[in-house]
Design an enzyme around this catalytic site. Structure first.
Site, short mmCIF file in Angstrom:
data_model
loop_
_atom_site.label_atom_id
_atom_site.label_comp_id
_atom_site.label_asym_id
_atom_site.label_seq_id
_atom_site.Cartn_x
_atom_site.Cartn_y
_atom_site.Cartn_z
CB SER A 439 -0.92 0.00 1.22
OG SER A 439 -0.17 -0.11 2.40
CD GLU A 671 7.07 -4.98 12.85
OE1 GLU A 671 5.92 -4.89 12.37
OE2 GLU A 671 7.31 -4.89 14.05
CG HIS A 700 4.06 0.34 13.06
ND1 HIS A 700 4.84 -0.75 12.78
CD2 HIS A 700 2.80 -0.01 12.70
CE1 HIS A 700 4.09 -1.72 12.28
NE2 HIS A 700 2.85 -1.30 12.22
N1 GLN Z 1 -0.09 -5.43 1.43
C1 GLN Z 1 -0.57 -4.87 2.64
C2 GLN Z 1 -0.20 -3.40 2.71
O1 GLN Z 1 0.79 -3.04 2.25
C3 GLN Z 1 0.01 -5.58 3.84
C4 GLN Z 1 -0.52 -5.06 5.15
C5 GLN Z 1 -0.18 -5.89 6.36
O2 GLN Z 1 0.66 -6.74 6.33
N2 GLN Z 1 -0.81 -5.64 7.48
O3 GLN Z 1 -0.93 -2.60 3.24
#
Ligand code: GLN
Ligand code: ZN
Length: 767
Positions: A439, A671, A700
């Site tokens: 995203s 992550e 974040h």
């Molecule tokens: N593809 C999703 C994004 O980029 C992955 C989101 C997630 O892992 N919570 O928003």
């Protein structure tokens, strides 16, 4: 005549219209006062108490309300405030309370960062993790739980206050200095003694003590702790202790728990690992047995006949006046009321019950137990039968396809090393290829366009061309800054699960079915009510359009079956595994269609794979087996040259690395930036064979990481993993960030990757 009683273990606290969410956020913005906030809380509490009292519930909870989280409330109640907040003594006010939950937002120069937040057992609710160190002391600071009892009493409701039990509290907290937190147990026991005495002094007769930890595998310290704690706590007052366990049954801990000197024991019988008779075996005849029969974790109408049959079987070992008919756990995990749901299909709606409706189920069950001819039983039978045979639910084509899955459907044609050679040839990427997780920023403009489209203010064509403009800009941006593998940006999605659910058969959506996730944050889980199928491609047009704008590879972007399952209310009339497999077949078709349409890289996000792990470790293997199978089913149908990515965030991999490896994704992004690559440990120890993209940008935080900080992380990664397996990417999607920070951060990320390429001077061909 019946002597059964009823109990509710906790009620949703956001309000039917998320009143508390709005009040909290206004308070945090400084728009309303603490008094205003308390007023909103008081209104919600009174409403819940009145509702339960009017229905005739015997044990109605108080102190189940919270302005953020009940575990944080308890920490504050017993004065366990992390030392960095400089708390000395006296009442804990709202500002300190919210600072622990959210970090000190008023003064970011100090080190008062928020306490960690983590999932409450296998729910989607997050609690604030208690912190302990060698010097931790406990003493009562506030009177909130006592006040809540008195407040209800003032409204004429005699409640059963709820507190978390000492074993669960210690178990779910963390030691911050490496000291043994169990050394604090005696001090903690002492403070429970104080709590009970004070409750007794204000007239409380019964207390609910939540010990969900009793359904997990306990070590000897915990087992011994249970005995020691409850012996002491029971002796401290004459308040009757109602020990509540939930999210599973007691298994090996059953005789231990049954032997504790408490008045009542609550067992969640909606999630039995064995027969119901096992629960009854050895139940002490002098105790009250609370049967958690109305499921607090889902939204399906209770099968009254089955439930009543259980109660009748229980009668064989215990007299009805000692049987309590209860919700399985707190109703915190379901929405408040069906009353406002006017948009949902009426035939589906009759299968649903939210918190308010569950209150009446308890009453109906007690009525039906006493009177087999009660109307409620007949009506319930009709609903059950209707659901069993409904054409809305059952799709024979889906069932047939599920039964015909072959072992080969789970396997790709070649192993990773062969696939990898073909993929290298096809994509010709540099070493340390750069990409993002999917995203891009969901700006106000994007959200507004979506709203306008839903309200009819924007036509389908207008909305589509708006989204195409967004994609065009995003692709141009990614080419400009020099990313190697591009994404379309997910502008068409409000949520990674809802987006797919809305396009699949078998899913329904509520208008107000909100459930608290953490603090003021609520989610509205889709309802998977029937067999899942995909009427038509869901993402292909967007990906194809995006790919048409660039010669660089465009990653297709999908959500995996386990994540879709985990973040929905799942039908209870077949095993979760079967539902997951049905979703997997639908996503598999999407993967194959993407490939056919020329999309050569496809990412399947499984953000929730780890959180789906069962509460009891004995169940982990079985879960991981089918969870990984669903991923393999999704990806088993593509050519060797098609590169499959997956993504997992917040994940701790040590426990599940074998399962991750069995997923056999060509690339996994994870992550790692906050943990400074410590999360890579599992991959290193396991000698993980495929490609890994350890996140180097903590999405974040609004902070833009420097080139140096990312290079440091990447250098660490190169020491741990083979260079030719490393990808460069952020921790997660960028939808919550703003464009300027994203631009700077990604530019830094690319610079860092380029520098690393030079210093490594490696060619992009595998041995
Ligand atoms: N593809 C999703 C994004 O980029 C992955 C989101 C997630 O892992 N919570 O928003
Ligand atoms: Zn993520």
């Amino acid at each position: 005549m019946t002597t059964l009683s009823t109990a509710i273990l906790g009620y949703p606290r956001m309000g039917a219209n998320r009143e508390l969410k709005r009040a909290l956020e206004s308070y945090w913005r400084g728009d309303i006062s603490a008094d205003d906030l308390h007023q909103v809380g008081a209104t919600i509490r009174k409403r819940n108490w009145d509702y339960q009292k009017k229905a005739g519930i015997r044990y109605i909870p108080s102190n189940d309300f919270s302005y953020y989280d009940q575990i944080l409330d308890f920490s504050c109640f017993i004065g366990n405030i992390p030392p960095r907040f400089g708390y000395v003594s006296g009442p804990v006010d709202l500002d300190l309370y919210f600072s622990i939950a959210r970090g000190n937002t008023k003064d970011s120069s100090n080190n008062q960062y928020a306490a960690e937040m983590t999932k409450w057992f296998d729910t989607n609710y997050h609690y604030i993790v208690p912190e302990f160190d060698e010097a931790t002391e406990f003493s009562l600071t506030t009177t909130t739980p006592f006040d809540a009892y008195k407040e209800a009493k003032k409204w004429g409701v005699d409640t059963r206050p709820v507190i978390v039990g000492p074993l669960t509290y210690l178990s779910i907290g963390k030691s911050t200095d490496g000291s043994n937190k169990w050394a604090l147990l005696d001090k903690l026991i002492a403070v429970y003694g104080d709590i009970l005495k004070q409750f007794e002094a204000i007239g409380v007769t019964d207390i609910q003590i939540d010990e969900p930890i009793a359904v997990t595998k306990l070590n000897n310290t915990q087992k011994e702790g249970f005995k020691r704690a409850y012996d002491a706590i029971a002796a401290a007052s004459s308040v009757r202790l109602h020990l509540t366990t939930y999210f599973g049954d007691l298994r090996d801990n059953q005789s231990l728990v049954y032997s504790l000197p408490v008045y009542s024991i609550h067992v969640d019988v909606t999630r039995l690992s064995t027969s119901f008779e096992t629960v009854l075996a050895g139940f002490p005849a002098d105790k009250q047995l609370s049967l958690g029969v109305v499921n607090g974790r889902n939204i399906w109408v209770n099968a009254y006949d089955d439930t009543i049959q259980k109660i009748q079987r229980a009668q064989a070992v215990i007299s009805p006046d000692r049987i309590v008919v209860a919700t399985s756990c707190s109703l915190l995990h379901v929405p408040v009321t069906l009353a406002n749901e006017t948009d949902i299909d009426e035939s589906i709606k009759q299968w649903l019950v939210f918190a308010d409706e569950k209150v009446h189920e308890l009453v109906d069950i007690v009525t039906g137990f006493a009177d087999p001819s009660a109307d409620a039983l007949g009506a319930n039978r009709a609903v059950q039968n209707g659901r069993k045979t409904s054409a809305l639910i059952h799709n024979n084509a889906v069932k047939t396809r599920l039964s015909q899955i072959k072992p080969l459907d789970y396997v790709r044609s070649s192993g990773f090393s062969d696939r990898s050679i073909k993929q290298k040839q096809l994509f010709n990427l540099p070493v340390f290829p750069t990409t993002t997780i999917g995203s891009f920023p969901q700006t106000d403009a994007v959200r507004k366009a979506r709203r306008d489209f839903k309200n009819g203010g924007l036509s389908a064509n207008e909305y589509e061309s708006f989204l195409k403009d967004q994609i065009r800009d995003a692709v141009a941006f990614q080419e400009d800054i020099g990313l190697d593998v591009l994404v379309h940006g997910e502008f068409e999605r409000n949520d990674m699960v809802e987006y797919f659910g809305e396009q699949l058969n078998g899913f329904a959506f509520t208008s107000y079915g909100w459930v608290q996730s953490y603090g003021s944050r609520c989610v509205k889980p889709p309802i998977i009510f029937g067999d899942v199928s995909r009427p038509k491609p869901m993402t292909v047009d967007w990906s194809v359009f995006a790919q048409s704008l660039t010669v660089k590879p465009m990653k297709g972007m999908l959500t995996g079956p386990v994540t879709i399952l985990q973040w929905s209310f799942v039908r209870d009339d077949q095993p979760r595994k079967d539902t997951a497999m049905q979703i997997a077949l639908a996503i598999r078709d999407e993967v194959c269609d993407l490939e056919k349409a020329g999309i050569g890289m496809i990412q399947i996000d499984e953000a929730a794979l780890r959180e789906g792990l069962p509460v009891h470790v004995s169940d982990w293997d079985a879960y991981l087996r089918w969870a990984v199978d669903t991923f393999r089913l999704v990806t088993g149908g593509v050519m060797d040259s098609t590169q499959i990515h997956t993504h997992m965030c917040y994940s701790e991999f040590n426990d599940i690395i074998e399962a991750i490896a069995r997923m056999d994704a060509d690339v996994i992004s994870i992550e790692t930036s906050r943990s400074h690559m410590a999360l890579l440990d599992a991959f290193v120890k396991f000698n993980y064979p495929n490609d890994v993209g350890p996140g180097v940008y903590d999405i974040h935080s609004p902070r833009v990481p420097t080139v140096e900080s990312m290079s440091d992380l990447l250098k660490k990664a190169t020491k741990l993993l083979p260079v030719e397996h490393i990808w460069v990417n952020p921790d997660c999607g960028l939808k919550t960030r703003g464009w300027p920070e994203v631009k700077d951060a990604l530019t830094h990320m690319i610079t860092s990757a380029k520098q690393l390429r030079e210093s490594h001077n490696v060619v992009s061909v595998r041995p």
